[in-house]
Design a protein around this motif. Structure first.
Motif, mmCIF file in Angstrom:
data_model
loop_
_atom_site.group_PDB
_atom_site.id
_atom_site.type_symbol
_atom_site.label_atom_id
_atom_site.label_comp_id
_atom_site.label_asym_id
_atom_site.label_seq_id
_atom_site.Cartn_x
_atom_site.Cartn_y
_atom_site.Cartn_z
ATOM 1 N N HIS A 86 32.305 75.762 65.368
ATOM 2 C CA HIS A 86 32.220 74.456 66.021
ATOM 3 C C HIS A 86 31.208 73.550 65.309
ATOM 4 O O HIS A 86 30.277 74.031 64.665
ATOM 5 N N VAL A 87 31.421 72.249 65.452
ATOM 6 C CA VAL A 87 30.549 71.266 64.812
ATOM 7 C C VAL A 87 29.082 71.488 65.211
ATOM 8 O O VAL A 87 28.783 71.801 66.371
ATOM 9 N N ASP A 88 28.197 71.416 64.207
ATOM 10 C CA ASP A 88 26.745 71.529 64.428
ATOM 11 C C ASP A 88 26.234 72.916 64.799
ATOM 12 O O ASP A 88 25.069 73.050 65.174
ATOM 13 N N GLY A 90 25.770 75.212 62.755
ATOM 14 C CA GLY A 90 24.864 75.642 61.689
ATOM 15 C C GLY A 90 25.505 76.316 60.489
ATOM 16 O O GLY A 90 24.852 77.086 59.783
ATOM 17 N N LYS A 91 26.784 76.006 60.215
ATOM 18 C CA LYS A 91 27.498 76.625 59.089
ATOM 19 C C LYS A 91 26.879 76.269 57.740
ATOM 20 O O LYS A 91 26.605 77.137 56.919
ATOM 21 N N THR A 92 26.669 74.966 57.547
ATOM 22 C CA THR A 92 26.137 74.517 56.257
ATOM 23 C C THR A 92 24.693 74.987 56.073
ATOM 24 O O THR A 92 24.297 75.428 54.994
ATOM 25 N N LYS A 93 23.952 74.941 57.166
ATOM 26 C CA LYS A 93 22.552 75.400 57.137
ATOM 27 C C LYS A 93 22.490 76.896 56.789
ATOM 28 O O LYS A 93 21.618 77.334 56.042
ATOM 29 N N LEU A 94 23.435 77.644 57.337
ATOM 30 C CA LEU A 94 23.484 79.079 57.066
ATOM 31 C C LEU A 94 23.759 79.321 55.580
ATOM 32 O O LEU A 94 23.113 80.163 54.946
ATOM 33 N N GLY A 109 25.812 61.511 58.082
ATOM 34 C CA GLY A 109 26.004 61.723 59.514
ATOM 35 C C GLY A 109 25.678 63.155 59.937
ATOM 36 O O GLY A 109 25.898 63.525 61.080
ATOM 37 N N GLY A 110 25.188 63.948 58.988
ATOM 38 C CA GLY A 110 24.827 65.337 59.311
ATOM 39 C C GLY A 110 26.032 66.221 59.580
ATOM 40 O O GLY A 110 25.889 67.334 60.071
ATOM 41 N N ILE A 111 27.246 65.724 59.255
ATOM 42 C CA ILE A 111 28.408 66.590 59.448
ATOM 43 C C ILE A 111 29.135 66.815 58.121
ATOM 44 O O ILE A 111 29.129 65.979 57.230
ATOM 45 N N THR A 132 33.407 75.047 55.720
ATOM 46 C CA THR A 132 34.419 74.152 56.297
ATOM 47 C C THR A 132 33.776 73.236 57.339
ATOM 48 O O THR A 132 32.727 73.568 57.892
ATOM 49 N N PRO A 133 34.401 72.097 57.635
ATOM 50 C CA PRO A 133 33.859 71.216 58.671
ATOM 51 C C PRO A 133 34.195 71.746 60.064
ATOM 52 O O PRO A 133 35.252 72.327 60.273
ATOM 53 N N GLY A 134 33.292 71.499 61.016
ATOM 54 C CA GLY A 134 33.536 71.932 62.398
ATOM 55 C C GLY A 134 34.060 70.810 63.268
ATOM 56 O O GLY A 134 34.587 71.044 64.350
ATOM 57 N N HIS A 135 33.923 69.576 62.772
ATOM 58 C CA HIS A 135 34.384 68.421 63.555
ATOM 59 C C HIS A 135 35.870 68.561 63.848
ATOM 60 O O HIS A 135 36.647 68.946 62.989
ATOM 61 N N ASN A 185 24.125 82.225 65.711
ATOM 62 C CA ASN A 185 23.066 81.427 65.070
ATOM 63 C C ASN A 185 22.108 80.783 66.083
ATOM 64 O O ASN A 185 22.365 80.779 67.275
ATOM 65 N N LYS A 186 21.032 80.271 65.549
ATOM 66 C CA LYS A 186 20.001 79.539 66.312
ATOM 67 C C LYS A 186 19.249 80.454 67.281
ATOM 68 O O LYS A 186 18.821 79.999 68.355
ATOM 69 N N ILE A 187 19.081 81.718 66.911
ATOM 70 C CA ILE A 187 18.385 82.649 67.805
ATOM 71 C C ILE A 187 16.879 82.383 67.868
ATOM 72 O O ILE A 187 16.169 83.000 68.663
ATOM 73 N N SER A 221 19.143 83.211 62.294
ATOM 74 C CA SER A 221 18.634 81.848 62.408
ATOM 75 C C SER A 221 18.688 81.256 61.011
ATOM 76 O O SER A 221 17.939 81.678 60.129
ATOM 77 N N ALA A 222 19.586 80.295 60.837
ATOM 78 C CA ALA A 222 19.712 79.653 59.526
ATOM 79 C C ALA A 222 18.441 78.866 59.229
ATOM 80 O O ALA A 222 17.991 78.784 58.092
ATOM 81 N N LEU A 223 17.845 78.326 60.305
ATOM 82 C CA LEU A 223 16.640 77.508 60.139
ATOM 83 C C LEU A 223 15.445 78.353 59.708
ATOM 84 O O LEU A 223 14.754 78.025 58.752
ATOM 85 N N LYS A 224 15.226 79.454 60.417
ATOM 86 C CA LYS A 224 14.056 80.299 60.138
ATOM 87 C C LYS A 224 14.373 81.424 59.146
ATOM 88 O O LYS A 224 13.545 82.303 58.907
HETATM 89 P P1 GTP Z 1 29.492 70.657 60.677
HETATM 90 O O1 GTP Z 1 29.638 70.984 59.250
HETATM 91 O O2 GTP Z 1 29.440 69.201 60.889
HETATM 92 O O3 GTP Z 1 30.506 71.327 61.539
HETATM 93 O O4 GTP Z 1 28.074 71.246 61.164
HETATM 94 P P2 GTP Z 1 27.419 72.622 60.702
HETATM 95 O O5 GTP Z 1 27.970 73.722 61.518
HETATM 96 O O6 GTP Z 1 27.507 72.758 59.237
HETATM 97 O O7 GTP Z 1 25.908 72.431 61.155
HETATM 98 P P3 GTP Z 1 24.650 72.163 60.204
HETATM 99 O O8 GTP Z 1 24.391 73.310 59.331
HETATM 100 O O9 GTP Z 1 24.799 70.837 59.583
HETATM 101 O O10 GTP Z 1 23.497 72.174 61.310
HETATM 102 C C1 GTP Z 1 23.542 71.310 62.435
HETATM 103 C C2 GTP Z 1 22.139 71.122 63.002
HETATM 104 O O11 GTP Z 1 21.690 72.361 63.551
HETATM 105 C C3 GTP Z 1 21.123 70.709 61.962
HETATM 106 O O12 GTP Z 1 20.247 69.800 62.541
HETATM 107 C C4 GTP Z 1 20.411 72.005 61.645
HETATM 108 O O13 GTP Z 1 19.102 71.823 61.197
HETATM 109 C C5 GTP Z 1 20.449 72.721 62.982
HETATM 110 N N1 GTP Z 1 20.404 74.168 62.819
HETATM 111 C C6 GTP Z 1 21.204 74.923 62.059
HETATM 112 N N2 GTP Z 1 20.895 76.218 62.130
HETATM 113 C C7 GTP Z 1 19.841 76.298 62.994
HETATM 114 C C8 GTP Z 1 19.037 77.385 63.492
HETATM 115 O O14 GTP Z 1 19.223 78.567 63.148
HETATM 116 N N3 GTP Z 1 18.071 77.074 64.380
HETATM 117 C C9 GTP Z 1 17.827 75.809 64.763
HETATM 118 N N4 GTP Z 1 16.853 75.603 65.622
HETATM 119 N N5 GTP Z 1 18.535 74.763 64.318
HETATM 120 C C10 GTP Z 1 19.527 74.998 63.439
#
Ligand code: GTP
Ligand code: MG
Length: 368
Positions: A86-88, A90-94, A109-111, A132-135, A185-187, A221-224
């Protein structure tokens, strides 16, 4: 080439030659009883009479014949892994965490609005990743991503849980019969609930291993950058079980995942090699476009001279922008490429005429 005369086809379908000739005229083809038809025309006209032309060799004229690989020619190949969700979530971040890159922060647009293709080196081997895009607007790209891959990593936010495109992505993966690994994700966030994701996806048939099922769930956690090693381990374990192989020593076959007109470089396409290899100088056909490989580049923009099975490469040298999703075939010569394209264009033209005829018919009925 020509495969069957009008007279022969009529005999085979138990019809009068005049009926076939009339139908051909409706399709925009003028023919006499002794004229030969190519397979596409024969197929189309047969369809009009609810008959099917099922001779294999006929189809190969346009489909391009691929030789079966002998077991001794097959070599191990790296896995192709598509990240979906799903959109947002964290696929790209991962992928950024995996690649030590920074794509997510620079997207408009962050997507994500296209399919990203990357080859990543890990200590235990290389992996090709597709982002892939989640939008919700990008269903076709998700379908394409699931279609060209060996494994799907389904990314689900532990905060939001299962959402509409999570289910959609899951269905694409199921339709493509591709194994799924779930990355929860986002644990790092306090509201995160891994169990809720497991619960929700169990209802969709993805029972976790630890609950007696056979789906791997990896909390990340893609972020951490938590759980990244574990996720790569899971992917490589899954890939190992699949014993992925291909024959690198034959003309390349692949799929276009992306294409565009590039100022300066002309039409370019990102291709995932499915089998064989693509080399600089190779002639190729994709749908109704063709060309010669003038340049190949990896995701960093570095030049590539040979693209082996599972490699993602950007290819330069098309005569026009190919359609995403179409099959890429290396062919032996320019003449052969031209021949294939001419046939496909002819088929397309006939289909188009056919379609227009149908619409005219429908309109005619409506106005009665
Ligand atoms: P689309 O490609 O548009 O579908 O989105 P996406 O799934 O690729 O999400 P993206 O990686 O762009 O992350 C979306 C938002 O979530 C960003 O603001 C990231 O910084 C945040 N994010 C991603 N992974 C994590 C995580 O593990 N923890 C937290 N706290 N935020 C995260
Ligand atoms: Mg993204």
């Amino acid at each position: 080439g020509e495969v069957i005369t009008v007279a022969e086809l009529a005999r085979k379908m138990n019809l009068k030659a005049s009926e076939i000739i009339q139908k051909l005229m409706d399709l925009g083809v003028t023919a006499t009883i002794n004229d030969s038809l190519d397979s596409d025309t024969a197929t189309l006209v047969a369809q009009e009479f609810n008959c099917q032309v099922t001779v294999r060799s006929l189809k190969n004229e346009v489909e391009i014949h691929e030789t079966e690989d002998r077991p001794e020619d097959l070599k191990p190949r790296i896995p192709v892994v598509t990240i979906m969700g799903h959109v947002d979530h964290g696929k790209t971040k991962l992928l950024d965490a995996i690649r030590h890159s920074n794509v997510a922060e620079h997207e408009s647009g962050g997507i994500t609005q296209h399919i990203g293709a990357y080859k990543v080196k890990t200590p235990r081997g290389e992996i090709t990743f597709l982002d892939t895009p989640g939008h919700e607007a990008f269903t076709a790209m998700r379908a394409r991503g699931a279609h060209v891959t060996d494994i799907v990593v389904l990314v689900v936010s532990a905060v939001e849980g299962v959402m509409p495109q999570t289910i959609e992505a899951l269905n694409h993966a199921k339709a493509a019969q591709v194994p799924i690994i779930v990355a929860v994700n986002k644990i790092d966030l306090p509201e995160a609930s891994i169990d809720r994701v497991k619960q929700q996806l169990s209802e969709q048939g993805l029972l976790p291993e630890e609950w007696g099922g056979d789906t791997m769930y990896i909390p990340v956690s893609a972020l951490k950058k938590i759980g990244i090693e574990e996720l790569l381990e899971a992917i490589l374990l899954q890939a190992e079980m699949m014993e992925l192989k291909a024959n690198p020593n034959k003309p390349g076959v692949g799929y276009v995942v992306e294409s565009k007109m590039d100022i300066g470089r002309g039409a370019v396409a990102t291709v995932i090699v499915k089998n064989g290899s693509i080399r600089i100088g190779d002639y190729f056909v994709v749908g109704t476009t063709m060309g010669r490989v003038r340049g190949m580049f990896d995701d960093t923009g570095a030049k590539v001279s040979v693209a082996y099975p599972s490699y993602p490469v950007e290819i330069m040298g098309f005569d026009a922008v190919p359609e995403a999703g179409d099959k890429f075939h290396v062919v032996e010569s320019e003449d052969f490429a031209k021949e294939i394209v001419a046939k496909r264009l002819e088929l397309k033209r006939i289909e188009e005429t056919n379609r227009i005829k149908k619409i005219q018919m429908e309109n005619a009925f409506q106005s009665l």
